[in-house]
Enzyme design. Structure first.
Site, PDB file in Angstrom:
ATOM      1  N   TYR A 192      28.213 -33.715 -12.182  1.00  0.00           N
ATOM      2  CA  TYR A 192      28.615 -35.263 -11.486  1.00  0.00           C
ATOM      3  C   TYR A 192      28.397 -34.857  -9.951  1.00  0.00           C
ATOM      4  O   TYR A 192      29.044 -34.326  -9.316  1.00  0.00           O
ATOM      5  CB  TYR A 192      29.546 -36.081 -11.645  1.00  0.00           C
ATOM      6  CG  TYR A 192      29.428 -37.357 -10.802  1.00  0.00           C
ATOM      7  CD1 TYR A 192      28.658 -38.047 -10.184  1.00  0.00           C
ATOM      8  CD2 TYR A 192      31.290 -37.884 -10.689  1.00  0.00           C
ATOM      9  CE1 TYR A 192      28.938 -39.075  -9.800  1.00  0.00           C
ATOM     10  CE2 TYR A 192      31.834 -38.691 -10.039  1.00  0.00           C
ATOM     11  CZ  TYR A 192      30.042 -39.792  -9.124  1.00  0.00           C
ATOM     12  OH  TYR A 192      30.779 -41.440  -8.625  1.00  0.00           O
TER      13      TYR A 192
ATOM     14  N   LYS B 234      25.483 -36.560 -13.715  1.00  0.00           N
ATOM     15  CA  LYS B 234      25.489 -37.941 -13.204  1.00  0.00           C
ATOM     16  C   LYS B 234      24.550 -37.583 -11.912  1.00  0.00           C
ATOM     17  O   LYS B 234      25.449 -36.798 -11.364  1.00  0.00           O
ATOM     18  CB  LYS B 234      26.201 -38.703 -13.321  1.00  0.00           C
ATOM     19  CG  LYS B 234      26.331 -39.725 -12.607  1.00  0.00           C
ATOM     20  CD  LYS B 234      27.446 -40.527 -12.871  1.00  0.00           C
ATOM     21  CE  LYS B 234      27.554 -41.731 -11.761  1.00  0.00           C
ATOM     22  NZ  LYS B 234      29.147 -42.318 -11.215  1.00  0.00           N
TER      23      LYS B 234
END
Length: 314
Positions: free
Chosen positions: A143, A172
């Site tokens: 992330y 992400k």
């Protein structure tokens, strides 16, 4: 853990980046959390994540976050994939939370880059390598959110990790630098799963090989998010673009004041959760903020997902 064995197949579509509901007194509200899960699945979300930035993780203890992961996993019941956010700024806490996610049956773990300390690229590589080695059967999603962590995962570091560890499966990317997305995907190759954490880049990312959305927008408009993804993969690009532009006011609503305060207020007003409480240092929306939120809500009302049948007693 029904979907853990094949993330390439299952971790696609519109995954709701859920906020963590609190009671009016500030405790984690597991009843509201379970209600949110039921509504998300009924509204068409392909999967659910909790524990990312929208979930206020830095305002919770490890024990609270682990309990929320367990409650979410139980509520989902293997009906859709569950990606648990288990990253912190401390390695031992990250390992502890990831173990909780493994034990709860989460299908993947999303690990934020360590915030505040600003590690080098080599340090980031070793951080993720340590976690991936500790849990070889758990799929991991990096992330990257430099606006919150003050460190950016270089495309070369992402590609190196993806190449060296079979269980690092995706990333992400929460950056408005769209060129960064392209460089990550070019260096890592087409098998890397890539999502955008920037709502208005979710659909554009699909055009260059993204696999879906991990979006805070799904907290208030899960059906629109799912419909936009489904329209795209079915080749109905006109409908996908219509939704993309139609939800602009709702995306703006999310960030009138610090996310997730606006979406919590809206969902509490709708009756999906019991309270709009956010933990310090965040605050509930100000009067000026509420005025703007209300205006944007009206502008985007067509794409808000109703909560009829999912109202919770306050």
């Amino acid at each position: 853990m029904k979907f853990r064995s094949d993330p390439q197949q299952h971790l696609k579509g519109s995954l709701a980046a859920m906020f963590t509901p609190f009671t009016a007194s500030g405790d984690v509200d597991h009843d509201s959390l379970r209600n949110m899960v039921q509504w998300q699945i009924a509204s068409g979300s392909s999967g659910i994540t909790i524990g990312g930035s929208t979930g206020e993780p830095s305002a919770q203890s490890v024990e609270e976050r682990a309990a929320a992961i367990r409650a979410t996993a139980e509520a989902i019941g293997d009906r859709v994939p569950f990606m648990a956010g288990t990253g912190t700024a401390k390695l031992q806490e990250t390992l502890e939370l990831t173990q909780a996610a493994v034990d709860a049956g989460a299908d993947a773990s999303m690990i934020i880059t360590p915030y505040y300390s600003r590690p080098t690229q080599e340090a980031l590589y070793r951080w993720y390598a340590t976690i991936a080695t500790e849990f070889p059967q758990m799929p991991f999603v990096i992330y990257n959110v430099p606006s919150r962590t003050a460190v950016d995962m270089a495309p070369e570091t992402v590609a190196r990790l993806f190449r060296d560890f079979d269980n690092i499966v995706g990333i992400k990317e929460t950056t408005k630098d769209f060129e960064h997305f392209s460089r990550v995907m070019h260096l890592a190759g087409k098998d890397l799963l890539v999502w955008s954490g920037i709502e208005l880049l979710c659909l554009p990312l699909m055009a260059i090989g993204g696999v879906g959305f991990i979006s805070a927008l799904a907290n208030i408009a899960p059906k629109a998010s799912a419909d936009m993804y489904n329209a795209w993969v079915e080749g109905d690009f006109e409908t996908a673009r219509k939704i993309h532009y139609g939800v602009h006011p709702l995306v703006d609503l999310l960030f009138v004041e610090t996310n997730p305060a606006p979406s919590k207020w809206l969902m509490a007003e709708a009756g999906l959760i019991s309270s709009d409480y956010v933990r310090p240092p965040l605050i509930t929306p100000t009067d000026a903020g509420l005025k703007k939120i209300t205006e944007l809500m009206e502008a985007g009302r067509e794409y808000l997902t109703p909560v009829d049948g999912f109202r919770i007693a306050k």
